[in-house]
Design an enzyme around this catalytic site. Structure first.
Site, PDB file in Angstrom:
ATOM      1  NE  ARG A   1      -2.029  -1.756   3.512  1.00 20.97           N
ATOM      2  CZ  ARG A   1      -2.471  -1.960   4.751  1.00 20.97           C
ATOM      3  NH1 ARG A   1      -3.687  -1.575   5.078  1.00 20.97           N
ATOM      4  NH2 ARG A   1      -1.696  -2.542   5.649  1.00 20.97           N
TER       5      ARG A   1
ATOM      6  CE  LYS B   1       0.714  -2.381   9.512  1.00 24.99           C
ATOM      7  NZ  LYS B   1      -0.500  -2.613  10.355  1.00 24.99           N
TER       8      LYS B   1
ATOM      9  CE1 TYR C   1      -5.615   2.228  10.350  1.00 26.57           C
ATOM     10  CE2 TYR C   1      -4.476   1.759   8.286  1.00 26.57           C
ATOM     11  CZ  TYR C   1      -5.648   1.970   8.983  1.00 26.57           C
ATOM     12  OH  TYR C   1      -6.846   1.925   8.330  1.00 26.57           O
TER      13      TYR C   1
ATOM     14  CG  HIS D   1      -2.110  -1.010  15.034  1.00 27.85           C
ATOM     15  ND1 HIS D   1      -3.457  -1.107  15.315  1.00 27.85           N
ATOM     16  CD2 HIS D   1      -2.013  -0.900  13.679  1.00 27.85           C
ATOM     17  CE1 HIS D   1      -4.143  -1.071  14.186  1.00 27.85           C
ATOM     18  NE2 HIS D   1      -3.301  -0.941  13.185  1.00 27.85           N
TER      19      HIS D   1
ATOM     20  CG  ASP E   1     -20.666  -8.507  19.960  1.00 32.19           C
ATOM     21  OD1 ASP E   1     -19.751  -8.196  19.171  1.00 32.19           O
ATOM     22  OD2 ASP E   1     -21.134  -7.715  20.799  1.00 32.19           O
TER      23      ASP E   1
ATOM     24  CG  LEU F   1     -10.755  -2.453  17.835  1.00 32.68           C
ATOM     25  CD1 LEU F   1      -9.234  -2.580  17.797  1.00 32.68           C
ATOM     26  CD2 LEU F   1     -11.243  -1.615  16.670  1.00 32.68           C
TER      27      LEU F   1
ATOM     28  CB  ALA G   1      -7.540  -8.895  17.376  1.00 30.06           C
TER      29      ALA G   1
ATOM     30  CG  ASP H   1      -2.334  -4.833  12.776  1.00 32.31           C
ATOM     31  OD1 ASP H   1      -1.116  -4.970  12.608  1.00 32.31           O
ATOM     32  OD2 ASP H   1      -3.152  -4.828  11.844  1.00 32.31           O
TER      33      ASP H   1
ATOM     34  CB  VAL I   1      -0.850 -11.954   7.982  1.00 26.52           C
ATOM     35  CG1 VAL I   1      -0.226 -10.819   7.177  1.00 26.52           C
ATOM     36  CG2 VAL I   1      -0.308 -13.295   7.503  1.00 26.52           C
ATOM     37  CB  ALA I   2       0.930  -7.818  11.722  1.00 24.53           C
TER      38      ALA I   2
END
Length: 371
Positions: free
Chosen positions: A15, A75, A94, A96, A198, A240, A268, A270, A298-299
């Site tokens: 990206r 990222k 981002y 995190h 949930d 999250l 989740a 990240d 995969v992050a």
């Protein structure tokens, strides 16, 4: 303002912080944009595309970081990038930070102003700059999980939707937010047997209506998690808590009750992951196995579909990027409470409560550092 966009350096991250369309909007508002050469190649945009939109091209990241007043990325900055940040420079990306003490310390040491996409809020209590990537990741989670269920990938050899005469796989989605909803859409579309857990009864009612009874809705308790995880072929972790480390909802003990070849996809990750056995992986080496259960963690999942992701992300971030550039960061943050919630680090001070609590670092409210 001079806005810089370096090439993303995280493993298989394709990206880019600004698309040519976004560059043109910024330039038309009187700003300058400095792109690192090749930054847009992952979404099919060469340097000439950015030149045509009004950007200048730098040969390397060092020049971008040295000249720009604001850095726009996708990222979180890697350690070498953090060390290129300078006091007073704005970083918009981002972050995190909750599961990442090293990055937090480096950003504080840089004395930069770090504004995180994932903690910007909106009037409905949502996270508008996280939502588009959550949509992508939720949809990808089912694709990834279905692939991991194949025998050649270590899975049980089950087709997600089954075939006539053979039952479909059981998909359990933990969390009914944006990620979970998009995961359910894909799983239902592939004719899987889908259950969502949930802790909001109102959200479960909404999901029941949205999917017309095609998804089983379950109030999330420890007992419910134990029961449904044990019977699952594929579990999607989609929990999250804004800015905070993800809660560990699936324990190692629960893992031992799952069938061999079952799959966990931790969206989740990240924020540290919601499975006790989760650890971040990369697109290059996406899975590992614990207790015969395949883990996909995969992050930067949306980086694999960079063209879709970059355009979707830019549609969400551009108004905020323009506000920061047009008004300056202090005026922009003062004028918009929701954007102000994105301020995580300000010139050496941590300004995000959930991050401070997760890392045991002193913090102050973001409003308190704006003069």
């Amino acid at each position: 303002m001079l806005i810089g966009v370096p090439t993303e350096v995280k493993n298989h991250e394709y990206r880019v912080g600004l698309t040519p369309v976004s560059v043109r909007e910024l330039v038309s508002n009187g700003h300058s944009v400095l792109m690192q050469s090749g930054a847009g190649l992952g979404i099919g945009e060469n340097d000439q595309s950015y030149i045509d939109a009004g950007a200048s091209i730098a040969n390397n990241a060092e020049d971008v970081f040295a000249d720009a007043e604001m850095i726009v990325k996708v990222k979180e900055p890697q350690p070498n990038e953090c060390k290129m940040l300078r006091p007073g420079q704005i970083l918009f990306t981002y972050l995190h930070l909750a599961p990442d003490p090293t990055q937090t310390e480096l950003l504080m040491a840089s004395k930069s102003i770090a504004i995180a996409y994932e903690t910007v809020t909106d009037d409905d209590g949502g996270l508008p700059l996280l939502a588009p990537m959550s949509e992508v990741a939720g949809r990808m989670a089912i694709h990834a999980g279905a692939n991991c269920l194949e025998k050649s990938q270590g899975g049980a050899g089950k087709l997600l939707g089954g075939v006539p005469g053979v039952a479909p796989a059981n998909v359990v989605v933990i969390g009914g937010g944006v990620v979970g909803t998009n995961a359910m859409q894909m799983a239902v579309g592939m004719n899987a047997n889908v259950t969502v857990l949930d802790r909001s009864i109102n959200r479960l009612r909404e999901l029941d209506a949205q999917f017309g009874g095609r998804v089983s809705t379950v109030y999330s308790t420890r007992s419910a998690l134990e029961q449904h995880v044990a019977n699952a072929d594929l579990v999607i972790g989609a929990v999250l808590i804004a800015g905070a480390a993800a809660p560990k909802l699936v324990s190692r003990e629960m893992l031992s009750t799952m069938r061999p070849g079952s799959v966990l996809v931790d969206v989740a990750i990240d924020q540290g992951g919601c499975f006790e056995t989760s650890r971040a992986t990369t697109h290059q080496d996406p899975t590992y196995i614990v207790d015969d259960v395949v883990h996909y963690c995969v992050a930067n999942m949306p980086g694999a579909v960079a063209t879709t992701s970059a355009h979707a992300l830019n549609h969400a971030t551009l108004p905020f990027t323009l506000a920061l550039a047009n008004k300056g960061y202090q005026a922009a943050l003062k004028a918009d409470h929701h954007l102000c919630q994105g301020l995580n680090v300000h010139q050496g001070t941590l300004t995000n409560g959930p991050v401070g609590e997760a890392l045991n670092i002193d913090f102050v409210a973001p409003e308190s550092v704006l003069s």
